[in-house]
Design a protein around this motif. Structure first.
Motif, PDB file in Angstrom:
ATOM      1  N   CYS A  23     -47.182 -33.423 -44.139  1.00  0.00           N
ATOM      2  CA  CYS A  23     -47.222 -33.012 -45.548  1.00  0.00           C
ATOM      3  C   CYS A  23     -47.984 -31.692 -45.614  1.00  0.00           C
ATOM      4  O   CYS A  23     -49.087 -31.592 -45.070  1.00  0.00           O
ATOM      5  CB  CYS A  23     -47.920 -34.083 -46.375  1.00  0.00           C
ATOM      6  SG  CYS A  23     -48.354 -33.573 -48.047  1.00  0.00           S
ATOM      7  N   SER A  24     -47.400 -30.693 -46.277  1.00  0.00           N
ATOM      8  CA  SER A  24     -48.045 -29.372 -46.319  1.00  0.00           C
ATOM      9  C   SER A  24     -49.371 -29.433 -47.069  1.00  0.00           C
ATOM     10  O   SER A  24     -50.307 -28.688 -46.768  1.00  0.00           O
ATOM     11  CB  SER A  24     -47.120 -28.335 -46.962  1.00  0.00           C
ATOM     12  OG  SER A  24     -46.935 -28.611 -48.333  1.00  0.00           O
ATOM     13  N   LEU A  25     -49.460 -30.324 -48.034  1.00  0.00           N
ATOM     14  CA  LEU A  25     -50.715 -30.456 -48.777  1.00  0.00           C
ATOM     15  C   LEU A  25     -51.811 -31.015 -47.873  1.00  0.00           C
ATOM     16  O   LEU A  25     -52.920 -30.485 -47.840  1.00  0.00           O
ATOM     17  CB  LEU A  25     -50.511 -31.437 -49.936  1.00  0.00           C
ATOM     18  CG  LEU A  25     -50.297 -30.848 -51.309  1.00  0.00           C
ATOM     19  CD1 LEU A  25     -50.007 -31.936 -52.310  1.00  0.00           C
ATOM     20  CD2 LEU A  25     -51.495 -30.020 -51.718  1.00  0.00           C
ATOM     21  N   ASN A  28     -52.808 -37.281 -51.001  1.00  0.00           N
ATOM     22  CA  ASN A  28     -52.070 -36.474 -50.018  1.00  0.00           C
ATOM     23  C   ASN A  28     -53.047 -35.718 -49.114  1.00  0.00           C
ATOM     24  O   ASN A  28     -53.170 -34.500 -49.182  1.00  0.00           O
ATOM     25  CB  ASN A  28     -51.165 -35.463 -50.723  1.00  0.00           C
ATOM     26  CG  ASN A  28     -50.068 -36.105 -51.540  1.00  0.00           C
ATOM     27  OD1 ASN A  28     -50.298 -37.146 -52.149  1.00  0.00           O
ATOM     28  ND2 ASN A  28     -48.902 -35.500 -51.574  1.00  0.00           N
ATOM     29  N   CYS A  37     -48.129 -27.976 -52.500  1.00  0.00           N
ATOM     30  CA  CYS A  37     -46.963 -28.615 -51.894  1.00  0.00           C
ATOM     31  C   CYS A  37     -45.899 -27.546 -51.724  1.00  0.00           C
ATOM     32  O   CYS A  37     -45.426 -26.982 -52.724  1.00  0.00           O
ATOM     33  CB  CYS A  37     -46.451 -29.743 -52.784  1.00  0.00           C
ATOM     34  SG  CYS A  37     -44.759 -30.189 -52.359  1.00  0.00           S
ATOM     35  N   GLU A  93     -47.404 -31.438 -59.230  1.00  0.00           N
ATOM     36  CA  GLU A  93     -47.569 -30.508 -58.100  1.00  0.00           C
ATOM     37  C   GLU A  93     -46.820 -29.195 -58.343  1.00  0.00           C
ATOM     38  O   GLU A  93     -46.978 -28.244 -57.566  1.00  0.00           O
ATOM     39  CB  GLU A  93     -47.063 -31.148 -56.797  1.00  0.00           C
ATOM     40  CG  GLU A  93     -47.969 -32.235 -56.279  1.00  0.00           C
ATOM     41  CD  GLU A  93     -47.374 -32.990 -55.115  1.00  0.00           C
ATOM     42  OE1 GLU A  93     -46.390 -32.518 -54.517  1.00  0.00           O
ATOM     43  OE2 GLU A  93     -47.881 -34.081 -54.801  1.00  0.00           O
ATOM     44  N   CYS A 121     -37.926 -32.434 -49.602  1.00  0.00           N
ATOM     45  CA  CYS A 121     -39.117 -32.273 -48.751  1.00  0.00           C
ATOM     46  C   CYS A 121     -38.666 -32.550 -47.314  1.00  0.00           C
ATOM     47  O   CYS A 121     -38.226 -33.656 -47.002  1.00  0.00           O
ATOM     48  CB  CYS A 121     -40.199 -33.257 -49.179  1.00  0.00           C
ATOM     49  SG  CYS A 121     -41.531 -33.395 -47.980  1.00  0.00           S
ATOM     50  N   PHE A 128     -40.299 -33.057 -44.748  1.00  0.00           N
ATOM     51  CA  PHE A 128     -41.089 -34.109 -44.079  1.00  0.00           C
ATOM     52  C   PHE A 128     -40.569 -35.493 -44.472  1.00  0.00           C
ATOM     53  O   PHE A 128     -40.387 -36.363 -43.626  1.00  0.00           O
ATOM     54  CB  PHE A 128     -42.565 -33.969 -44.441  1.00  0.00           C
ATOM     55  CG  PHE A 128     -43.154 -32.637 -44.089  1.00  0.00           C
ATOM     56  CD1 PHE A 128     -43.316 -32.261 -42.768  1.00  0.00           C
ATOM     57  CD2 PHE A 128     -43.554 -31.745 -45.078  1.00  0.00           C
ATOM     58  CE1 PHE A 128     -43.856 -31.022 -42.440  1.00  0.00           C
ATOM     59  CE2 PHE A 128     -44.102 -30.514 -44.761  1.00  0.00           C
ATOM     60  CZ  PHE A 128     -44.246 -30.150 -43.439  1.00  0.00           C
TER      61      PHE A 128
HETATM   62 FE1  SF4 Z   1     -46.227 -33.396 -49.145  1.00  0.00          FE
HETATM   63 FE2  SF4 Z   1     -43.554 -33.452 -49.177  1.00  0.00          FE
HETATM   64 FE3  SF4 Z   1     -44.949 -34.616 -51.193  1.00  0.00          FE
HETATM   65 FE4  SF4 Z   1     -44.874 -31.970 -50.913  1.00  0.00          FE
HETATM   66  S1  SF4 Z   1     -43.139 -33.331 -51.370  1.00  0.00           S
HETATM   67  S2  SF4 Z   1     -46.699 -33.198 -51.334  1.00  0.00           S
HETATM   68  S3  SF4 Z   1     -44.869 -31.684 -48.670  1.00  0.00           S
HETATM   69  S4  SF4 Z   1     -44.938 -35.227 -49.028  1.00  0.00           S
END
Ligand code: SF4
Ligand code: 13P
Length: 324
Positions: A102-104, A130, A188, A216, A280, A282
């Motif tokens: 997760c980028s966050l 996150n 994010c 977000e 996303c 991920f």
């Molecule tokens: Fe993390 Fe993906 Fe959620 Fe963005 S959408 S906060 S990158 S898990």
């Protein structure tokens, strides 16, 4: 001709697709292993369809804390599976693809947070869920997008708050609660790709369609939305809308859940400037095939150092208690 992609449109679901052979195999393995499958709202449709529970980070944390199954297959990203392990040290927690990050979470390394705390020991750290288990272990309380305002409202008034790692969610919560907060500069990567221009184009193509957005998203995008909320709250809000078309400004996996639970409506996946919807990368690393493989092989498994896990459990349990 516009150089921008048109938004992807999802009409009402007429009927649920029959289970595929792979889905049937996953359900049989789940029974054999006495496993529970927990899936986030952003997972692929074929995974959501075999899950015991599909929800947002808050709902998933509660479900993980309540489970009695010896094995949890967590279909989401790494920090979510870690959260399940934090409250279930004695159970096996499997994540179909260990690389699903997760980028966050990545934007807030534990060493940097430790340094910020050392520089100002008066800080009260509110960590968005996150984040890694190591960051949770350094935090005072955890929150999700579904309870952030409630949690911040319970922080002692005399403590300066450091909110990590999402500056967009933090700014939204600060405005709602009137509580000034120092914001960690994370975001994010997927949600910040929504732009006011792309949303304007979607609104022009679907006149009168109300817009729901995840916190977000940037402030400029949130300001254009009729409702800003967590993915779980989106389901209830969409059910209440009179309009038959709704623009959904979050990861497009959300549309699968909405189509199943809010019948009769058309959902428009808010586009970005480059793509007709927004995934996303991920969340999409988990596939049904990987779910099958991890159930069959009992791996990959989430393991945490007991010291980190035990320390991370304190702010996480505090959140579960404050959020009731
Ligand atoms: Fe993390 Fe993906 Fe959620 Fe963005 S959408 S906060 S990158 S898990
Ligand atoms: P929710 O808790 O609202 O589902 O959000 C989780 C997330 O990762 C959003 O990007």
């Amino acid at each position: 001709m516009t150089p921008f992609p048109a938004a992807a449109v999802f009409p009402p679901l007429r009927e649920r697709a029959p289970l595929t052979d792979l889905q049937k195999e996953v359900l049989a393995l789940k029974k054999e292993k006495r496993a529970v499958i927990l899936a986030h709202n952003y997972q692929c449709e074929d995974i959501q369809s075999v899950a015991d529970y599909v929800g947002d980070s808050l709902g998933l944390a509660y479900r993980a804390a309540e489970t009695e199954n010896p094995t949890i297959v967590f279909c989401g990203v790494h920090f979510m599976a870690e959260t399940a392990k934090i409250v279930n040290p004695g159970r096996k927690v499997l994540l179909p693809d260990l690389e699903a990050g997760c980028s966050l979470a990545d934007s807030c390394p534990a060493e940097k947070l430790a340094a910020a705390k050392a520089a100002d020991p008066s800080l009260y750290v509110v960590a968005y869920i996150n984040c890694s288990a190591a960051v949770k272990a350094l935090s005072d309380v955890i929150c999700t997008s579904g309870n952030a305002s409630k949690i911040v409202g319970r922080v002692p008034a005399d403590r300066p708050i450091l909110f990590v790692p999402d500056q967009n969610l933090g700014r939204w919560v600060s405005a709602r609660t009137g509580r000034p907060m120092r914001l960690w500069p994370g975001n994010c990567y997927a949600h910040v790709q929504f732009t006011p221009g792309a949303l304007l184009r979607a609104k022009a193509a679907h006149p009168g369609a109300p817009v729901v957005a995840h916190p977000e998203c940037t402030e400029a995008v949130r300001d254009m939305a009729d409702m800003v909320c967590s993915t779980e709250l989106m389901v209830g809000w969409c059910k209440e809308q009179k309009a038959d078309t709704i623009i959904v400004t979050t990861e497009s996996g959300m549309i699968h859940r909405l189509r199943r639970e809010v019948p009769g409506k058309t959902f428009v996946a808010a586009p970005t400037d480059r793509c007709s919807c927004n995934e996303c990368k991920f969340m999409k690393m988990n596939t049904l095939q990987k779910v099958r493989d991890c159930l069959a092989g009992g791996a990959p498994e989430i393991n945490l150092q007991e010291e980190v896990r035990a320390r991370a459990e304190i702010p996480l349990r505090r959140m579960l208690e404050w959020s009731r």
